[in-house]
Design an enzyme around this catalytic site. Structure first.
Site, short mmCIF file in Angstrom:
data_model
loop_
_atom_site.label_atom_id
_atom_site.label_comp_id
_atom_site.label_asym_id
_atom_site.label_seq_id
_atom_site.Cartn_x
_atom_site.Cartn_y
_atom_site.Cartn_z
N SER A 175 0.85 -1.19 0.00
CA SER A 175 0.00 0.00 0.00
C SER A 175 0.88 1.24 0.00
O SER A 175 2.01 1.22 0.53
CB SER A 175 -0.90 0.02 1.24
OG SER A 175 -1.53 1.27 1.40
N TYR B 278 -1.95 -0.52 9.94
CA TYR B 278 -1.95 -0.97 8.55
C TYR B 278 -0.68 -0.54 7.83
O TYR B 278 -0.04 -1.34 7.13
CB TYR B 278 -3.19 -0.41 7.83
CG TYR B 278 -3.38 -0.94 6.43
CD1 TYR B 278 -3.80 -2.25 6.21
CD2 TYR B 278 -3.14 -0.13 5.32
CE1 TYR B 278 -3.99 -2.73 4.93
CE2 TYR B 278 -3.33 -0.60 4.04
CZ TYR B 278 -3.75 -1.91 3.84
OH TYR B 278 -3.92 -2.39 2.56
#
Length: 245
Positions: free
Chosen positions: A143, A156
């Protein structure tokens, strides 16, 4: 004959989002897809779509926090096919969007267990099978927040930074083999996870996960020889890792 005809592909998190559409795209290109996810209903929907497209799949309902089950998966693939050609390590969870000091321990632990530990366990389980392929290809989903360190995305972001480093190390270790290993930054995509993270966003402004999948398929082919790099889907190209400046 299509570009991935007869190749064996393992996709984690295959019941929805990027995993679902990548699994379907792989099957359409002739790969036999081993689809792993917790949600049986989603896997069955995927299987219906794959069969309708003339492809084939093996469904593996599995919670990736069941680490011994991941080990057994590698053994089962070896027993049936004796190799693995493609790995799409896509499964992941968001956790919560909150300040670093406010994460519940159980939430932080689950993000790390699914996004980092399970990814490592999958790699460990199937690496010998990928090495047996004449052109093993592994794509590990990351990501952009792994690099931007965006406020409130701590668990995350940290998990994806860890996964990228693990991927780079794996690529360095296998550089002299036929296996090619790369990290993938899919960018903002119209998925349930994105809606959870940014609930006020208009999903229609984002690329559909099928568009992301279409750009990943060429990276799974024997003709793609890049390794140890980051592929940014939005720019449709590989990037070299650079040290801090």
């Amino acid at each position: 004959m299509t570009s991935l005809q007869g190749r064996i592909a393992l996709v984690t998190g295959a019941s929805r989002g990027i995993g679902y559409w990548t699994a379907l795209a792989l099957a359409k290109e002739g790969a036999h897809v081993i689809a792993v996810a917790r949600t049986t209903g989603g896997l069955e929907e995927l299987d219906d779509a794959i069969q309708a497209a003339g492809g084939s799949a093996t469904l593996v309902p599995m919670d990736l926090t069941d680490m011994p089950a991941i080990d057994r998966l590698g053994g089962a693939i070896n027993d049936r096919w004796g190799k693995l050609d493609i790995l799409i390590a896509n499964a992941g969870v968001l956790g919560t969007i909150s300040p670093v000091g406010h994460f519940e321990a159980k939430v932080f632990d689950k993000v790390m267990a699914v996004n980092v530990t399970a990814t490592w366990r999958v790699i460990r389980s199937v690496e010998p099978l990928l090495i047996k392929s004449d052109a093993g290809r592994a794509l590990v989903l990351s990501s952009g927040v792994a690099h931007s360190a965006r406020a409130f995305w701590g668990a995350y972001a940290a998990s994806k930074a860890a996964v990228e480093t693990l991927t780079r190390v794996w690529a360095a270790e296998t550089e002299k083999t036929a296996l090619r290993v790369n990290a993938i930054d899919p960018g903002a995509t119209r998925t349930a996870m994105r809606a959870q993270a940014v609930p006020g966003e208009n999903p229609d402004t984002l690329p559909h996960p099928s568009e992301v999948a279409a750009k990943l398929i060429p990276l799974c082919a024997p003709e793609c020889t890049e390794t140890g790099k980051l592929f940014r889907v939005a720019e449709n190209r590989f990037f070299d890792y650079q040290p801090p400046v």
